[in-house]
Write a protein that holds these residues in place. Structure first.
Motif, PDB file in Angstrom:
ATOM      1  N   TYR A  72      69.099 -59.571  20.809  1.00 58.18           N
ATOM      2  CA  TYR A  72      68.761 -60.931  20.613  1.00 58.18           C
ATOM      3  C   TYR A  72      69.824 -61.028  18.878  1.00 58.18           C
ATOM      4  O   TYR A  72      69.933 -62.731  19.401  1.00 58.18           O
ATOM      5  N   PHE A  73      70.132 -60.432  18.851  1.00 62.81           N
ATOM      6  CA  PHE A  73      70.741 -61.083  17.505  1.00 62.81           C
ATOM      7  C   PHE A  73      72.068 -59.480  16.452  1.00 62.81           C
ATOM      8  O   PHE A  73      72.070 -58.644  17.288  1.00 62.81           O
ATOM      9  N   ASP A  74      73.103 -60.053  16.815  1.00 64.99           N
ATOM     10  CA  ASP A  74      73.749 -59.998  15.677  1.00 64.99           C
ATOM     11  C   ASP A  74      74.408 -60.514  14.484  1.00 64.99           C
ATOM     12  O   ASP A  74      74.674 -61.740  14.112  1.00 64.99           O
ATOM     13  N   LEU A  75      75.017 -59.529  13.885  1.00 63.64           N
ATOM     14  CA  LEU A  75      75.520 -59.842  12.567  1.00 63.64           C
ATOM     15  C   LEU A  75      77.035 -59.195  11.903  1.00 63.64           C
ATOM     16  O   LEU A  75      77.310 -58.347  12.234  1.00 63.64           O
ATOM     17  N   ALA A  76      77.847 -59.851  11.558  1.00 63.25           N
ATOM     18  CA  ALA A  76      79.860 -59.981  10.800  1.00 63.25           C
ATOM     19  C   ALA A  76      79.735 -60.107   9.939  1.00 63.25           C
ATOM     20  O   ALA A  76      79.586 -61.219   9.590  1.00 63.25           O
ATOM     21  N   LEU A  77      80.162 -59.362   8.672  1.00 62.84           N
ATOM     22  CA  LEU A  77      80.127 -59.400   7.536  1.00 62.84           C
ATOM     23  C   LEU A  77      82.228 -59.151   7.555  1.00 62.84           C
ATOM     24  O   LEU A  77      82.064 -57.582   7.262  1.00 62.84           O
ATOM     25  N   LEU A  78      82.740 -60.729   7.255  1.00 53.56           N
ATOM     26  CA  LEU A  78      84.058 -60.385   7.107  1.00 53.56           C
ATOM     27  C   LEU A  78      84.424 -60.408   6.122  1.00 53.56           C
ATOM     28  O   LEU A  78      83.944 -61.625   4.874  1.00 53.56           O
ATOM     29  N   GLY A  79      85.791 -60.612   5.584  1.00 53.97           N
ATOM     30  CA  GLY A  79      85.970 -60.742   3.604  1.00 53.97           C
ATOM     31  C   GLY A  79      87.780 -60.904   3.740  1.00 53.97           C
ATOM     32  O   GLY A  79      88.223 -60.081   4.550  1.00 53.97           O
ATOM     33  N   ASP A  80      88.023 -60.943   3.177  1.00 56.24           N
ATOM     34  CA  ASP A  80      89.891 -61.501   2.633  1.00 56.24           C
ATOM     35  C   ASP A  80      89.765 -60.749   0.875  1.00 56.24           C
ATOM     36  O   ASP A  80      89.468 -61.527   0.630  1.00 56.24           O
ATOM     37  N   TYR A  81      91.037 -60.297   0.970  1.00 53.48           N
ATOM     38  CA  TYR A  81      91.187 -60.387  -0.786  1.00 53.48           C
ATOM     39  C   TYR A  81      93.129 -60.285  -0.652  1.00 53.48           C
ATOM     40  O   TYR A  81      93.667 -59.783   0.410  1.00 53.48           O
ATOM     41  N   TYR A  82      93.281 -60.918  -2.072  1.00 57.33           N
ATOM     42  CA  TYR A  82      94.468 -60.885  -2.146  1.00 57.33           C
ATOM     43  C   TYR A  82      94.867 -60.540  -3.765  1.00 57.33           C
ATOM     44  O   TYR A  82      94.088 -60.463  -4.680  1.00 57.33           O
ATOM     45  N   THR A  83      96.295 -59.938  -3.529  1.00 58.41           N
ATOM     46  CA  THR A  83      96.631 -59.395  -5.081  1.00 58.41           C
ATOM     47  C   THR A  83      96.517 -60.632  -6.089  1.00 58.41           C
ATOM     48  O   THR A  83      96.553 -59.406  -7.657  1.00 58.41           O
ATOM     49  N   ASN A  84      96.654 -61.692  -6.060  1.00 60.19           N
ATOM     50  CA  ASN A  84      97.070 -62.345  -7.458  1.00 60.19           C
ATOM     51  C   ASN A  84      95.163 -63.017  -7.685  1.00 60.19           C
ATOM     52  O   ASN A  84      95.170 -63.469  -8.284  1.00 60.19           O
ATOM     53  N   GLY A  85      94.112 -62.094  -6.954  1.00 61.30           N
ATOM     54  CA  GLY A  85      92.940 -62.577  -7.502  1.00 61.30           C
ATOM     55  C   GLY A  85      92.165 -63.594  -6.320  1.00 61.30           C
ATOM     56  O   GLY A  85      90.602 -63.924  -6.222  1.00 61.30           O
ATOM     57  N   SER A  86      93.194 -64.856  -4.899  1.00 58.98           N
ATOM     58  CA  SER A  86      91.932 -64.956  -4.210  1.00 58.98           C
ATOM     59  C   SER A  86      91.512 -63.765  -3.114  1.00 58.98           C
ATOM     60  O   SER A  86      91.604 -62.875  -2.897  1.00 58.98           O
ATOM     61  N   TYR A  87      90.507 -64.208  -2.594  1.00 54.65           N
ATOM     62  CA  TYR A  87      89.150 -63.858  -1.966  1.00 54.65           C
ATOM     63  C   TYR A  87      88.562 -64.784  -0.732  1.00 54.65           C
ATOM     64  O   TYR A  87      88.599 -65.672  -0.570  1.00 54.65           O
ATOM     65  N   GLY A  88      88.273 -63.876   0.023  1.00 52.41           N
ATOM     66  CA  GLY A  88      87.404 -64.998   1.348  1.00 52.41           C
ATOM     67  C   GLY A  88      86.193 -64.225   2.003  1.00 52.41           C
ATOM     68  O   GLY A  88      86.913 -62.928   2.022  1.00 52.41           O
ATOM     69  N   MET A  89      85.090 -64.755   2.300  1.00 54.39           N
ATOM     70  CA  MET A  89      84.595 -64.460   2.844  1.00 54.39           C
ATOM     71  C   MET A  89      83.789 -65.221   4.172  1.00 54.39           C
ATOM     72  O   MET A  89      83.718 -66.126   4.191  1.00 54.39           O
ATOM     73  N   ARG A  90      83.476 -64.238   4.985  1.00 60.41           N
ATOM     74  CA  ARG A  90      82.396 -65.067   6.401  1.00 60.41           C
ATOM     75  C   ARG A  90      81.790 -64.400   6.391  1.00 60.41           C
ATOM     76  O   ARG A  90      81.218 -62.948   7.027  1.00 60.41           O
ATOM     77  N   VAL A  91      80.087 -65.185   7.586  1.00 59.62           N
ATOM     78  CA  VAL A  91      78.954 -64.592   7.760  1.00 59.62           C
ATOM     79  C   VAL A  91      79.033 -65.377   9.155  1.00 59.62           C
ATOM     80  O   VAL A  91      78.968 -66.264   8.792  1.00 59.62           O
ATOM     81  N   GLU A  92      79.084 -64.556   9.872  1.00 59.12           N
ATOM     82  CA  GLU A  92      78.899 -64.514  11.195  1.00 59.12           C
ATOM     83  C   GLU A  92      78.029 -63.936  12.059  1.00 59.12           C
ATOM     84  O   GLU A  92      77.508 -62.782  11.821  1.00 59.12           O
TER      85      GLU A  92
END
Length: 916
Positions: A303-323
């Motif tokens: 009934y339920f799933d979860l995905a944890l995603l992330g981005d990383y850049y060498t200059n220090g930028s980063y991002g994350m996604r929870v779906e």
């Protein structure tokens, strides 16, 4: 304390005793062990047996019936004199019945103890089934041998098919032992969870383990000549679970590649499983190298799933996604997404260095209609940073780059059945302008209503007349409205200027027929408004400014108005003759006239004195303390007006091209053509309102056309201000065109692509729709080729023809919009644009698409996206390019389409190169 185990005590004490020579100590310790073993400490000893009472015989003796005694038969136990055999019985030759059949012949050889089945042979034993051209059963060795038949054209036909449980193997030949359940399989082909295994030699160890030699693992549909495969030198297969292999490497078109591993693991499962999501690699000029969209997928439950995603850049930028996606059949379904990106542009010390944080929250929830018919909960949330879609580096947001508004709504409603019916709802809304970064929210909005009540209606039958149709109802609405900016969102300052109010209304209405053709409706509405926000105005003589003081406290005002309307429907038919192509035109006209009157509510108005600094004169300014309340303020002007409107509909009867048709064909000329205006009876000038014209129709079954115009009857003076003089009396025409608009859209394609159900396009359109964008690809298509849920259609059967390029699938979508403005004689086109989006299949597996437009006013190309798709059967290659704009980027992807090998891919992305 319970009895201790002697073994533990002896070990601890007696081994210590062996280390001394004093016999007395050894004896004392042994005695201690005896006490510890059988002694009790702070425990209740078992109770002693009680004294049993003496049994006394009953003085009254019971006599036994002599008849029963005589008829009683004494049973004797006889012992079998034959002893049980001590030797074990020999097991049966077969554990189950063997069923076999053949179309050709069945031969039994007793000397060799073999049975030969020829031509369409079939054998069933327990859960095993073998079909082949020839089957030989050796019941001395408990073996079954199966192979195909070579026909007269030297073709190998009727190859064996081995089925055991859910496992199906199609080899060239097979040897199977019915006793050990082991088998040798030669040149086999088997399907496992979407993947195919082709092996030269396979050894079946048992029902759950296979060993293969030089096997090929592929997801290609063409097993005779797969376009790619992984060569496994030695491998172990557990059907439905996994494939474990040693040295393996990829072959493409039977050519070995350096892509290989010393060992590999291929999952084979029918269920959703958790696993790693491999990231994409790339480089960006102003952020460096990056890893994008990598993470982990959790298959929490059905009934339920979860995905944890992330981005990383060498200059220090980063991002994350929870779906997350969730669903429960016949109850509800929905999805939740949270995205956060910390973006750093350039590097510290450069003039273009900057850093910012953006986020986006999306939630969609829908309730099944069968879950609860009397209550309903739904949610559609899309909120976050105003510049999220413009600054996001994720290509999923490419089609939403031009979004101007983010909106959300979460609501719960409930119906209380009865007479009258009561409805209540609780709603939280959010609207965000991404250009001005202004946010409007209601936290929450309460609405309630009581169904219509007909106090004079008869208990049975229909309601007739003006009295019986009198009805009233009750409505209420309460709001907590907040207006803030992006920088103050979810901070305490956003709640300081909140406005709270409640509005009650009781509409009273009735309707009846007049002269059988006119419909009359009349009504009155009483409204009471409560508010907690009022103001007080005063004039500051020192600064010569009006000072507004906000007051918080309960206050209220009451208003009422009356209205009536009269309308009818007229039908007209204009025949031209049955021999004409256009046989008749049908015109439906619905004119209506209405009257509205509202008194002035001067009791809610106050005045304050304004002193002029020049001549010290004093004037009084009128205002109401409810000016800034949530539901507006009462009017202090008497209003009385007449409204006039006419709606039209035009249809035509056209002779059908089909000569066998008995009835003419109906086509719509104009879906609607509406005219409306009003006359203010209480006004002293400019009594007539502009005439508003609107209409729409559909042409060629696919083209929607909508238009509108505003016609003003009054003229303008030399300063372009409206004056109380008709335009025709000022030397002009009857009406002055002040504004006009025209929008049209057209979608057409050939028959093949028209009915094509592309799930990838549907998913991209759904992504754009959830984000508040368009779902017609006119602003580009949302694409993420490496997404975990990417799934392609099954290969469609290709049409064959002797003609070259006899049919090329294509589709095209057009949208045209123009707006004209002439309120103050500017006579200009305020906006003029043409947008288009289309795809064309150059070949059965080559597809090219483009989304763009042209601004006819500013003479420039609008937001553009180019798309190239190549279907490589088991693989897919995509290229997406936005050549210009602040969001210019390109993305390249090539990877395996199958879900079990979707992480075998190559991806290259480049976003927003530095502009020099």
């Amino acid at each position: 304390m319970a009895i201790q185990k002697p073994s533990h005590t002896f070990t601890k004490i007696h081994l210590k005793a062996l280390q001394t020579n004093i016999f007395q100590i050894l004896f004392a310790l042994s005695f201690t062990v005896f006490i510890n073993t059988f002694g009790f400490a702070q425990d209740i000893p078992p109770k002693k047996k009680g004294i049993k009472p003496l049994a006394t015989k009953d003085s009254v003796s019971a006599k036994v019936d002599s008849l029963k005694t005589r008829n009683t038969i004494t049973a004797k136990i006889e012992t079998d004199t034959i002893k049980i055999d001590s030797l074990n019985k020999k097991p049966k030759l077969l554990k189950d019945i063997v069923k076999y059949s053949a179309s050709g012949y069945t031969s039994v050889t007793r000397r060799d103890q073999k049975i030969t089945l020829y031509d369409n042979a079939k054998i069933n034993y327990e859960d095993m089934e073998i079909t082949a051209g020839v089957i030989i059963i050796d019941y001395e060795k408990n073996e079954v041998y199966a192979k195909g038949i070579v026909d007269s054209l030297n073709n190998y036909t009727q190859k064996p098919v081995f089925t055991q449980g859910s496992d199906v193997v199609e080899p060239d030949s097979i040897r199977f032992n019915t006793d050990t359940q082991k088998a040798l399989i030669f040149n086999s082909r088997t399907e496992q969870s979407g993947g195919y295994i082709i092996a030269e030699t396979t050894k079946k160890e048992n029902d759950s383990v296979y060993f293969i030699d030089r096997g090929k693992f592929t997801t290609s549909k063409d097993l005779e000549d797969p376009e790619y495969y992984f060569l496994m030198r030695k491998a172990k297969i557990v059907p439905g679970k996994k494939v474990v292999t040693g040295l393996t490497n990829m072959f493409i078109a039977n050519v070995p590649t350096p892509i290989g591993l010393p060992f590999a693991y291929f999952p084979l499962t029918q269920k959703r499983t958790s696993g790693v999501i491999f990231p994409s690699f790339g480089e960006q000029n102003n952020r460096g190298y990056f890893l994008q969209n990598g993470g982990y997928y959790f298959a929490v439950s059905d009934y339920f799933d979860l995905a944890l995603l992330g981005d990383y850049y060498t200059n220090g930028s980063y991002g994350m996604r929870v779906e997350s996606n969730y669903a429960k059949r016949y109850r509800f379904r929905g999805n939740l997404s949270f995205r956060f990106e910390n973006l750093i542009n350039s590097e510290r010390g450069f003039p273009d260095y900057s850093r910012s944080s953006i986020y986006n929250i999306r939630w969609s929830h829908s309730q099944d209609a069968k879950a609860n018919p009397n209550s309903r909960f739904s949610a559609s949330v899309n909120l976050g940073s105003s510049r999220y879609y413009q600054q996001s580096i994720n290509q999923l947001n490419a089609s939403n780059y031009l979004n101007n508004t983010l909106s959300s709504s979460v609501s719960y409603s409930k119906t209380f059945q009865g007479e009258p019916q009561v409805n209540i709802s609780l709603t939280a809304t959010h609207s965000q302008n991404t250009n001005t970064q202004t946010i409007n929210m209601t936290l929450p909005t309460f609405q309630g209503s009581v169904g219509r009540i007909f106090p004079f209606a008869p208990k049975g039958g229909t309601k007739k007349g003006i009295i019986q149709n009198i009805n009233l109802q009750y409505n209420t609405r309460a709001e907590n409205r907040i207006q803030t900016t992006d920088s103050l969102f979810f901070k305490k300052e956003m709640f300081e200027d909140a406005k709270v109010g409640m509005q009650h209304s009781i509409p009273l209405s009735t309707n009846f027929k007049l002269f059988d053709y006119l419909s009359v409706s009349a009504g009155a509405n009483f409204q009471e408004t409560w508010t907690l926000n009022t103001i007080e105005k005063s004039f500051d003589q020192a600064t010569q400014e009006t000072v507004i003081t906000e007051k918080n406290g309960f206050d209220s005002f009451r208003t009422y108005n009356f209205s009536a309307s009269l309308g009818t429907t007229l039908y007209g038919m204009f025949p031209f003759g049955e021999d004409k192509k256009i046989q008749a035109i049908r015109h439906v006209m619905r004119p209506s006239i209405s009257y509205n009157i509202s008194p002035a509510f001067n009791q809610y108005y106050d005045t304050y004195e304004v002193i002029s600094a020049d001549n010290l004169t004093t004037t009084e300014q009128e205002y109401t303390r409810f000016e800034q309340s949530i539901f507006g303020s009462p009017t202090n002007n008497y209003a009385s007006s007449i409204g006039i409107s006419v709606s039209n509909n035009f249809e035509a009867k056209v002779r059908d091209r089909d000569s066998t048709a008995t009835e003419p064909k109906k086509i719509t000329l104009l879906n609607n053509l509406n005219f409306s205006t009003s006359y203010n009876l209480a006004g002293d000038s400019l009594n007539w309102s502009p005439v508003r014209v609107s209409g729409g129709t559909k042409l060629f079954k696919q083209m929607n056309v909508n238009f509108g115009a505003t016609l003003d009857p009054y003229a303008l003076d030399s300063n372009n201000n409206k004056i109380n003089t008709f335009n025709i009396d000022n030397g002009g025409s009857l009406f002055r065109l002040t504004s006009a608009n025209l929008t049209t859209s057209y979608s057409f394609s050939n028959s093949k692509s028209k009915n094509d159900d592309d799930r990838t396009n549907s998913r991209a359109q759904e992504e754009s729709r959830r984000s508040g964008g368009r779902d017609d690809d006119l602003f580009g298509k949302s694409q993420d080729f490496a997404d975990k849920s990417f799934n392609d259609n099954e290969d469609n059967a290709e049409e064959t023809s002797t003609l070259y390029r006899y049919k090329i699938p294509w589709n095209l979508r057009l949208a045209y919009a123009v707006n004209y403005s002439n309120t103050r004689r500017q006579n200009e086109i305020s906006s003029h644009s043409l947008m288009f989006s289309g795809d064309i299949e150059l070949s059965p597996r080559w597809k090219v698409g483009v989304s763009s437009g042209y601004d006819l006013k500013n003479q420039g190309i609008t937001y553009t996206q180019l798309r190239f798709d190549r279907d490589l059967k088991s693989w897919r290659m995509n290229f997406s390019w936005i050549p210009f704009s602040a969001n210019k980027q390109w993305n390249f992807f090539i990877g395996i389409k199958s879900s079990i090998l979707q992480d075998i891919k190559y991806e290259k992305r480049r976003q927003r190169d530095r502009d020099l």
